[in-house]
Design a protein around this motif. Structure first.
Motif, PDB file in Angstrom:
ATOM      1  N   SER A 187      29.716 -16.423  36.549  1.00  0.00           N
ATOM      2  CA  SER A 187      29.427 -15.119  37.165  1.00  0.00           C
ATOM      3  C   SER A 187      29.918 -15.140  38.598  1.00  0.00           C
ATOM      4  O   SER A 187      30.224 -16.206  39.145  1.00  0.00           O
ATOM      5  N   ALA A 188      29.923 -13.974  39.233  1.00  0.00           N
ATOM      6  CA  ALA A 188      30.312 -13.913  40.644  1.00  0.00           C
ATOM      7  C   ALA A 188      29.262 -14.608  41.505  1.00  0.00           C
ATOM      8  O   ALA A 188      29.587 -15.254  42.497  1.00  0.00           O
ATOM      9  N   CYS A 189      27.991 -14.475  41.141  1.00  0.00           N
ATOM     10  CA  CYS A 189      26.911 -15.089  41.931  1.00  0.00           C
ATOM     11  C   CYS A 189      25.627 -15.125  41.115  1.00  0.00           C
ATOM     12  O   CYS A 189      25.542 -14.497  40.052  1.00  0.00           O
ATOM     13  N   VAL A 190      24.662 -15.891  41.635  1.00  0.00           N
ATOM     14  CA  VAL A 190      23.326 -15.904  41.034  1.00  0.00           C
ATOM     15  C   VAL A 190      22.390 -15.255  42.046  1.00  0.00           C
ATOM     16  O   VAL A 190      22.324 -15.688  43.205  1.00  0.00           O
ATOM     17  N   VAL A 191      21.704 -14.203  41.615  1.00  0.00           N
ATOM     18  CA  VAL A 191      20.816 -13.465  42.519  1.00  0.00           C
ATOM     19  C   VAL A 191      19.373 -13.850  42.202  1.00  0.00           C
ATOM     20  O   VAL A 191      18.980 -13.876  41.035  1.00  0.00           O
ATOM     21  N   PHE A 192      18.616 -14.149  43.267  1.00  0.00           N
ATOM     22  CA  PHE A 192      17.191 -14.505  43.124  1.00  0.00           C
ATOM     23  C   PHE A 192      16.353 -13.439  43.813  1.00  0.00           C
ATOM     24  O   PHE A 192      15.947 -13.628  44.977  1.00  0.00           O
ATOM     25  N   PRO A 193      16.086 -12.322  43.166  1.00  0.00           N
ATOM     26  CA  PRO A 193      15.312 -11.265  43.830  1.00  0.00           C
ATOM     27  C   PRO A 193      13.917 -11.769  44.175  1.00  0.00           C
ATOM     28  O   PRO A 193      13.396 -12.678  43.527  1.00  0.00           O
ATOM     29  N   ARG A 194      13.319 -11.162  45.235  1.00  0.00           N
ATOM     30  CA  ARG A 194      11.991 -11.601  45.683  1.00  0.00           C
ATOM     31  C   ARG A 194      10.908 -10.587  45.385  1.00  0.00           C
ATOM     32  O   ARG A 194       9.744 -10.824  45.665  1.00  0.00           O
ATOM     33  N   SER A 195      11.288  -9.447  44.836  1.00  0.00           N
ATOM     34  CA  SER A 195      10.281  -8.425  44.521  1.00  0.00           C
ATOM     35  C   SER A 195      10.815  -7.536  43.394  1.00  0.00           C
ATOM     36  O   SER A 195      12.022  -7.536  43.101  1.00  0.00           O
ATOM     37  N   THR A 196       9.901  -6.776  42.814  1.00  0.00           N
ATOM     38  CA  THR A 196      10.303  -5.817  41.777  1.00  0.00           C
ATOM     39  C   THR A 196      11.274  -4.795  42.360  1.00  0.00           C
ATOM     40  O   THR A 196      12.239  -4.379  41.693  1.00  0.00           O
ATOM     41  N   GLU A 197      11.055  -4.418  43.625  1.00  0.00           N
ATOM     42  CA  GLU A 197      11.943  -3.440  44.272  1.00  0.00           C
ATOM     43  C   GLU A 197      13.358  -4.017  44.397  1.00  0.00           C
ATOM     44  O   GLU A 197      14.339  -3.311  44.182  1.00  0.00           O
ATOM     45  N   ASP A 198      13.449  -5.316  44.732  1.00  0.00           N
ATOM     46  CA  ASP A 198      14.775  -5.961  44.769  1.00  0.00           C
ATOM     47  C   ASP A 198      15.462  -5.838  43.404  1.00  0.00           C
ATOM     48  O   ASP A 198      16.645  -5.510  43.312  1.00  0.00           O
ATOM     49  N   VAL A 199      14.700  -6.143  42.353  1.00  0.00           N
ATOM     50  CA  VAL A 199      15.280  -6.075  41.001  1.00  0.00           C
ATOM     51  C   VAL A 199      15.770  -4.659  40.734  1.00  0.00           C
ATOM     52  O   VAL A 199      16.886  -4.442  40.239  1.00  0.00           O
ATOM     53  N   SER A 200      14.942  -3.700  41.113  1.00  0.00           N
ATOM     54  CA  SER A 200      15.300  -2.298  40.887  1.00  0.00           C
ATOM     55  C   SER A 200      16.604  -1.939  41.614  1.00  0.00           C
ATOM     56  O   SER A 200      17.505  -1.322  41.031  1.00  0.00           O
ATOM     57  N   ASN A 201      16.714  -2.343  42.865  1.00  0.00           N
ATOM     58  CA  ASN A 201      17.920  -2.009  43.645  1.00  0.00           C
ATOM     59  C   ASN A 201      19.162  -2.696  43.076  1.00  0.00           C
ATOM     60  O   ASN A 201      20.242  -2.106  43.006  1.00  0.00           O
ATOM     61  N   VAL A 202      18.978  -3.961  42.656  1.00  0.00           N
ATOM     62  CA  VAL A 202      20.109  -4.705  42.080  1.00  0.00           C
ATOM     63  C   VAL A 202      20.573  -4.033  40.782  1.00  0.00           C
ATOM     64  O   VAL A 202      21.770  -3.787  40.570  1.00  0.00           O
ATOM     65  N   LEU A 203      19.611  -3.705  39.911  1.00  0.00           N
ATOM     66  CA  LEU A 203      19.997  -3.110  38.619  1.00  0.00           C
ATOM     67  C   LEU A 203      20.642  -1.737  38.821  1.00  0.00           C
ATOM     68  O   LEU A 203      21.617  -1.400  38.150  1.00  0.00           O
ATOM     69  N   ALA A 204      20.091  -0.943  39.744  1.00  0.00           N
ATOM     70  CA  ALA A 204      20.665   0.399  39.974  1.00  0.00           C
ATOM     71  C   ALA A 204      22.118   0.274  40.413  1.00  0.00           C
ATOM     72  O   ALA A 204      23.001   0.993  39.921  1.00  0.00           O
ATOM     73  N   PHE A 205      22.381  -0.678  41.323  1.00  0.00           N
ATOM     74  CA  PHE A 205      23.750  -0.864  41.811  1.00  0.00           C
ATOM     75  C   PHE A 205      24.665  -1.315  40.658  1.00  0.00           C
ATOM     76  O   PHE A 205      25.766  -0.784  40.472  1.00  0.00           O
ATOM     77  N   CYS A 206      24.191  -2.307  39.913  1.00  0.00           N
ATOM     78  CA  CYS A 206      25.023  -2.843  38.827  1.00  0.00           C
ATOM     79  C   CYS A 206      25.298  -1.776  37.767  1.00  0.00           C
ATOM     80  O   CYS A 206      26.397  -1.693  37.208  1.00  0.00           O
ATOM     81  N   ASN A 207      24.285  -0.953  37.526  1.00  0.00           N
ATOM     82  CA  ASN A 207      24.465   0.103  36.528  1.00  0.00           C
ATOM     83  C   ASN A 207      25.517   1.108  37.000  1.00  0.00           C
ATOM     84  O   ASN A 207      26.419   1.481  36.241  1.00  0.00           O
ATOM     85  N   GLU A 208      25.394   1.486  38.254  1.00  0.00           N
ATOM     86  CA  GLU A 208      26.340   2.481  38.798  1.00  0.00           C
ATOM     87  C   GLU A 208      27.772   1.943  38.740  1.00  0.00           C
ATOM     88  O   GLU A 208      28.702   2.668  38.404  1.00  0.00           O
ATOM     89  N   HIS A 209      27.930   0.645  39.028  1.00  0.00           N
ATOM     90  CA  HIS A 209      29.277   0.063  39.094  1.00  0.00           C
ATOM     91  C   HIS A 209      29.649  -0.694  37.821  1.00  0.00           C
ATOM     92  O   HIS A 209      30.662  -1.393  37.798  1.00  0.00           O
ATOM     93  N   ARG A 210      28.837  -0.544  36.794  1.00  0.00           N
ATOM     94  CA  ARG A 210      29.101  -1.168  35.482  1.00  0.00           C
ATOM     95  C   ARG A 210      29.311  -2.686  35.600  1.00  0.00           C
ATOM     96  O   ARG A 210      30.226  -3.262  34.984  1.00  0.00           O
ATOM     97  N   ILE A 211      28.481  -3.307  36.407  1.00  0.00           N
ATOM     98  CA  ILE A 211      28.530  -4.777  36.536  1.00  0.00           C
ATOM     99  C   ILE A 211      27.537  -5.376  35.543  1.00  0.00           C
ATOM    100  O   ILE A 211      26.378  -4.956  35.498  1.00  0.00           O
TER     101      ILE A 211
END
Ligand code: FAD
Length: 476
Positions: free
Chosen positions: A41-65
């Protein structure tokens, strides 16, 4: 999006300290526990909160990552490592690992997804309660991974699978929306019970970020014995009788073949054969009760086993008379997966059939192996009370490495066994899930209507197919 752009985006969303992009830091996340599945993968992300997960998924969804969720990375079917594309992220939940609340009065506890299973068991124990999910990987697997795979383990015969131990979950949907379904209610028929969509979905429908779990009274007494049989039919008959005799107390009923027992004793440190001569079939049985004492239950079990001896079915038995002896017996069982890795190339099958069909399965599977793969040693360990067998065809590393097409051989071998299981109304995946390894089996062994419904659910929740793509579902 290029890999370096993905890394920069993740750093700005989750913080630089939560993103690993150096090769050495990422390497352990790109290979599975048994070292059979790899990805990048490009990187391994270790979110620290549910909000982090939410922001990461929203971005990935928008950019089809593509997002590959990862817990403790103990999956045995290639579910927890990314694919080879490189333009994806691994989302590891390890840093979201707080025990939020333990409520002994309510017999419930709320935990974040990255909590290690053994830590959850210990937290329950501290308030005199039991969280009964138990499996060999409990020191490193996370509750989020247990939920995502609906893990089974050694206590299912009494307490059910992970699914049965959950009151509510919190999940982040592929588009970043947060669903807070954390509840402690035992009854709630207010519409579809959506938690069950995410449990067992192996991260293909979203990320589980927290769960409210059921607790049980901590057993006051235990009785443990290891039994020896000449024939698997006798072992299964005795297991069914034990289930009838101790319906409320039987918490463990594990079947082990002599070949498997020998492997565990050979490779696991500090184990000792409890038998003078290892029997052909071995059953590890455990009772747990909240009344009386361990001595009293040990006496009851011993008394029961005396009758089984007189029936002539039971050939040998060792009853644990101390906590140390009990731990020693379980050590042999819990060391099996790791010992198999050391022994050779084991092609493992996680099948389930109705319990009474186990002897017929073992007989037919043994004949099929002998006829088509005479170099394989049949090795069996299973959660007998649930009809779940890990049927392993063990090859030497040298033999396996010399095969011209290992994947083809593996599929041929496995399908021989899955055909036998299917003919008995069984399954090719009882508790480990599908991951990437078992996707080819889905269209062969699963009802087409069921697969179509699964595709519809996936399309509804994850229309852009960003969540754990290529896992669980065959291409439509
Ligand atoms: C020694 C050993 C013994 C085992 N014994 C058993 C056993 O007895 N019974 C049994 O059922 N299994 C067993 N397993 C298999 C495995 O440990 C379990 O399936 C475990 O539940 C996986 O948890 P994990 O945290 O390691 O998840 P991972 O392996 O990291 O992931 C498993 C799957 O869940 C997904 N996932 C992980 N976390 C999340 C999350 N928070 N949200 C959404 N998706 C997520 C991943 O994408 C992947 O598809 C064993 C494995 C080992 C190595």
């Amino acid at each position: 999006m290029e890999a370096n752009e993905i890394v920069a985006a993740m750093q700005s969303i989750a913080g630089a300290a939560s993103v690993a992009s150096a090769a050495n830091d990422m390497a352990p996340h790109f290979i599975d526990w048994r070292k059979r599945h790899t990805g990048v993968s490009a990187c391994v992300v270790f979110p620290r909160s549910t909000e982090d997960v939410s922001n990461v998924l929203a971005f990935c969804n928008e950019h089809r990552i593509k997002v590959f969720p990862q817990g403790g990375n103990t999956s045995t079917c290639g579910g927890s490592v990314p694919d080879e594309s490189g333009s994806s992220i691994v989302l590891n939940l390890a840093k979201i690992n707080r025990i939020v609340e333990v409520n002994a009065q309510d017999n419930s506890m709320t935990v974040q997804a990255g909590c290690i299973l053994a830590d959850i068991q210990a937290a329950a124990d501290q308030v005199d309660r039991l969280f009964p999910l138990s499996l060999g990987a409990e020191g490193s697997c996370q509750i989020g991974g247990n939920l995502a795979t609906n893990a089974g383990g050694t206590n299912v015969v009494r307490f059910g699978n992970t699914r049965d131990l959950v009151l509510g979950i919190e999940a982040v949907l592929p588009d970043g929306r947060i669903w807070n379904g954390l509840r402690t209610l035992r009854k709630n028929n207010s519409g579809y019970d959506l938690k069950h969509l995410f449990i067992g979905a192996e991260g293909t429908l979203g990320i589980i970020t927290a769960a409210t779990l059921k607790l049980f009274p901590k057993p006051r007494a235990r009785a443990t014995a290891i039994l020896g049989f000449a024939h698997v039919q006798d072992a299964v008959d005795e297991g069914i009788k034990l289930q009838m005799q101790f319906p409320g107390e039987l918490v463990g009923l594990e079947l082990i073949s002599k070949s498997e027992f020998d492997i565990s004793l050979r490779h696991a440190a500090q184990t000792r054969n409890p038998f003078e001569a290892t029997p052909e079939w071995i059953v590890l049985v455990e009772l747990a009760a909240s009344s009386a004492t361990s001595e009293a239950w040990t006496d009851r079990l011993t008394e029961y086993l005396r009758f089984a001896f007189e029936d002539g079915i039971l050939r040998d038995a060792v009853v644990a008379t101390s906590e140390q002896q009990r731990a020693d017996l379980w050590k042999i069982r819990h060391s099996i997966t790791e010992s198999n890795v050391r022994e050779g190339m084991g092609i493992t099958h996680d099948i389930a059939v109705p319990t009474y069909c186990i002897p017929a399965f073992i007989e037919q599977a043994g004949k099929a192996l002998q006829q088509h793969f005479p170099d394989a040693l049949p090795v069996v360990v299973g959660h007998m009370g649930d009809g779940n067998l890990h049927y392993i065809a063990m090859f030497s590393h040298t033999y396996w490495a010399a095969l011209p097409d290992r994947r083809k051989t593996q599929l041929e071998l496995s399908h021989l066994l899955y055909d036998i299981s299917a003919a008995m109304g069984g399954t090719f995946s009882a508790e480990h899930g599908i991951g990437s390894l078992h996707v080819p089996e889905m269209p062969i062994y699963k009802d087409p209507v069921e697969i179509a419904l699964m595709h519809s659910v996936k399309a509804l929740l994850d229309p852009r197919d960003t969540m754990n793509p290529g896992r669980v579902l065959p291409q439509s």
